[in-house]
Design an enzyme around this catalytic site. Structure first.
Site, PDB file in Angstrom:
ATOM      1  N   LYS A  16      -6.813 -21.881 -24.699  1.00  0.00           N
ATOM      2  CA  LYS A  16      -5.855 -21.141 -23.868  1.00  0.00           C
ATOM      3  C   LYS A  16      -5.424 -19.860 -24.582  1.00  0.00           C
ATOM      4  O   LYS A  16      -5.634 -19.727 -25.796  1.00  0.00           O
ATOM      5  CB  LYS A  16      -4.642 -22.029 -23.575  1.00  0.00           C
ATOM      6  CG  LYS A  16      -3.854 -22.460 -24.822  1.00  0.00           C
ATOM      7  CD  LYS A  16      -2.862 -23.576 -24.508  1.00  0.00           C
ATOM      8  CE  LYS A  16      -2.089 -23.986 -25.762  1.00  0.00           C
ATOM      9  NZ  LYS A  16      -1.303 -25.214 -25.553  1.00  0.00           N
ATOM     10  N   ARG A  25       8.856 -31.953 -21.390  1.00  0.00           N
ATOM     11  CA  ARG A  25       8.372 -30.648 -20.954  1.00  0.00           C
ATOM     12  C   ARG A  25       7.640 -30.805 -19.629  1.00  0.00           C
ATOM     13  O   ARG A  25       8.109 -30.339 -18.602  1.00  0.00           O
ATOM     14  CB  ARG A  25       7.468 -30.052 -22.038  1.00  0.00           C
ATOM     15  CG  ARG A  25       7.109 -28.611 -21.817  1.00  0.00           C
ATOM     16  CD  ARG A  25       6.353 -28.014 -22.975  1.00  0.00           C
ATOM     17  NE  ARG A  25       4.995 -28.529 -23.127  1.00  0.00           N
ATOM     18  CZ  ARG A  25       4.107 -28.042 -23.978  1.00  0.00           C
ATOM     19  NH1 ARG A  25       4.441 -27.048 -24.798  1.00  0.00           N
ATOM     20  NH2 ARG A  25       2.891 -28.552 -24.059  1.00  0.00           N
ATOM     21  N   TYR A  43      12.229   5.836 -35.439  1.00  0.00           N
ATOM     22  CA  TYR A  43      13.206   5.817 -34.353  1.00  0.00           C
ATOM     23  C   TYR A  43      14.549   5.262 -34.805  1.00  0.00           C
ATOM     24  O   TYR A  43      14.601   4.335 -35.616  1.00  0.00           O
ATOM     25  CB  TYR A  43      12.702   4.970 -33.187  1.00  0.00           C
ATOM     26  CG  TYR A  43      11.611   5.629 -32.370  1.00  0.00           C
ATOM     27  CD1 TYR A  43      11.759   6.923 -31.879  1.00  0.00           C
ATOM     28  CD2 TYR A  43      10.445   4.940 -32.089  1.00  0.00           C
ATOM     29  CE1 TYR A  43      10.758   7.508 -31.108  1.00  0.00           C
ATOM     30  CE2 TYR A  43       9.442   5.519 -31.315  1.00  0.00           C
ATOM     31  CZ  TYR A  43       9.605   6.807 -30.830  1.00  0.00           C
ATOM     32  OH  TYR A  43       8.622   7.376 -30.071  1.00  0.00           O
ATOM     33  N   MET A  65       5.937   1.582 -30.740  1.00  0.00           N
ATOM     34  CA  MET A  65       4.991   0.962 -29.813  1.00  0.00           C
ATOM     35  C   MET A  65       3.576   0.955 -30.383  1.00  0.00           C
ATOM     36  O   MET A  65       2.860  -0.040 -30.301  1.00  0.00           O
ATOM     37  CB  MET A  65       4.996   1.705 -28.469  1.00  0.00           C
ATOM     38  CG  MET A  65       4.158   1.002 -27.408  1.00  0.00           C
ATOM     39  SD  MET A  65       4.134   1.868 -25.840  1.00  0.00           S
ATOM     40  CE  MET A  65       5.836   1.760 -25.340  1.00  0.00           C
TER      41      MET A  65
END
Ligand SMILES: *Cc1c(COP(=O)(O)O)cnc(C)c1O
Length: 374
Positions: free
Chosen positions: A38, A136, A269, A318
């Site tokens: 997965k 779950r 930043y 980013m």
């Protein structure tokens, strides 16, 4: 290995083979192996990994969602595929691609039987999951009678396996809890097998269950993280088990630019880092959009440049990070190791209080995957 010239995730297929064979060596000869692929095979590349493991005779594959299974079929995977968390909206695609659903409550069981009957399917393989403590996904123990009467009332489906999932198989401090899950599972499996009149496959263990609970392997085990090179987390386990597993992924990048930063200047930043002395920073072409989250910033995470640690300065951008190379002999264009066999994804993940699973599955699809046989 060729030196990196951009950000790449290098996948070592020989290490994958080694892990597969090591995990298999921990099983009885007749225990089946379900390879969990997965989430792009935990960030590696599900199609390539599954094809490789299919050639090594993996018995089963597991994905989380239907579209992941569809991708595998398109890539030529003919081995059975269990979909761990199907949604009824995708049942048509599931059936068209011969994917096998995990059914975990009465609602989804009814929905699947309805569509399987409408499609005039015969003995379509379904997998029934029980909740034994993870809370779950899964039927309750006292749902057995209802499941059996539904399944006996139709020829459209057949229970191929009965399974459950351990909540804390990696943690031997939770051994009592885990043994209780195992006993519960045995009781459920016995009850449903007697009532249904045939023997479905039974499976319970994930990777750390394989390593810690050999008595609970049943007919099949489901391994994900172990294939990719991680076993019992070092934070709670011993080194013993994990030394036999090899991380298959090496995330590499390069130094795009080096800056000399004077005392008092800031970097990045929000000016999240200010130099209190002269330093040299290196800018690397990898950022949070590539999977290095902001939580690794501000001095927590580090990369390896010429065998030394270079810590992340200020905020992760980013597409870039800036790292401290003041005391590292390096130049623009040099290779950088973000994680790899010697500085593992597990080590890096711990700097941001997370786990290897999260870091490796987060490496985004824009990072080029390269396959090597190391
Ligand atoms: C993801 C998953 C696994 C694989 O677990 P690992 O710890 O990666 O081996 C096994 N079973 C289920 C139900 C899962 O969701």
């Amino acid at each position: 290995m060729p030196k990196a010239q951009e950000t790449v995730l290098e996948i070592d297929l020989n290490a994958l083979k080694h892990n597969f064979e090591h995990l298999k060596s921990r099983l009885h000869n007749d225990t089946m192996f379900m390879a969990v692929v997965k989430a792009f095979a935990y960030g590696s590349d599900a199609c390539t990994i599954a094809n490789y493991l299919q050639n090594l005779q993996a018995d089963y594959f597991a994905v989380a969602f239907v579209h992941e299974g569809v991708q595998l079929r398109k890539a030529g995977i003919t081995t059975p595929i269990l979909v761990l968390h199907p949604q009824s909206a995708n049942f048509n695609a599931l059936i068209q691609n011969c994917l096998e659903p995990n059914l975990y409550n009465i609602k989804i069981l009814n929905e699947f039987i309805a569509i399987a009957s409408a499609e005039k399917l015969s003995e379509y393989p379904i997998h029934v999951k029980f909740n034994t403590g993870l809370n779950r996904l899964g039927f309750a123990e006292n749902d057995v009678d209802a499941i059996v009467s539904k399944v006996k009332g139709t020829s459209a489906v057949k229970i191929k396996s009965v399974f459950s999932h351990l909540a804390a198989s990696e943690d031997l401090n939770e051994k009592t809890f885990t043994l209780n899950q195992i006993e519960k599972f045995k009781a459920i499996a016995k009850n449903i097998t007697q009532q249904i009149g045939y023997k479905p496959l039974l499976h319970l263990c994930n990777t750390s269950g394989i390593l810690n609970y050999p008595e609970a392997h049943f007919d099949m085990v489901r391994s994900g993280i172990g294939l990719y090179g991680f076993g019992i987390p070092i934070a709670i386990g011993t080194e013993k088990d994990n030394k036999n597993l090899k991380p298959i992924g090496t995330l590499k990048t390069i130094i795009s630019q080096i800056h000399s930063i004077e005392k008092g200047e800031s970097i990045g930043y929000n000016r999240a880092f200010t130099a209190d002395a002269f330093l040299r920073s290196a800018t690397l072409p990898i950022g949070h959009a590539d999977g290095i989250g902001r939580q690794y910033g501000k001095g927590k995470g580090y990369v390896i440049i010429n065998n030394q640690r270079a810590y992340i300065l200020g905020n992760v951008c980013m597409d870039m990070i800036m790292v401290d190379v003041t005391n590292i002999d390096c130049k623009e264009g040099d290779e950088v190791i973000v994680f790899g066999p010697s500085n593992t994804a597990e080590n890096l993940s711990e700097t941001a209080s997370t786990i290897s699973y999260e870091l490796i599955t987060a490496i985004s699809q824009r990072v080029k995957r390269i396959f090597v046989e190391g």
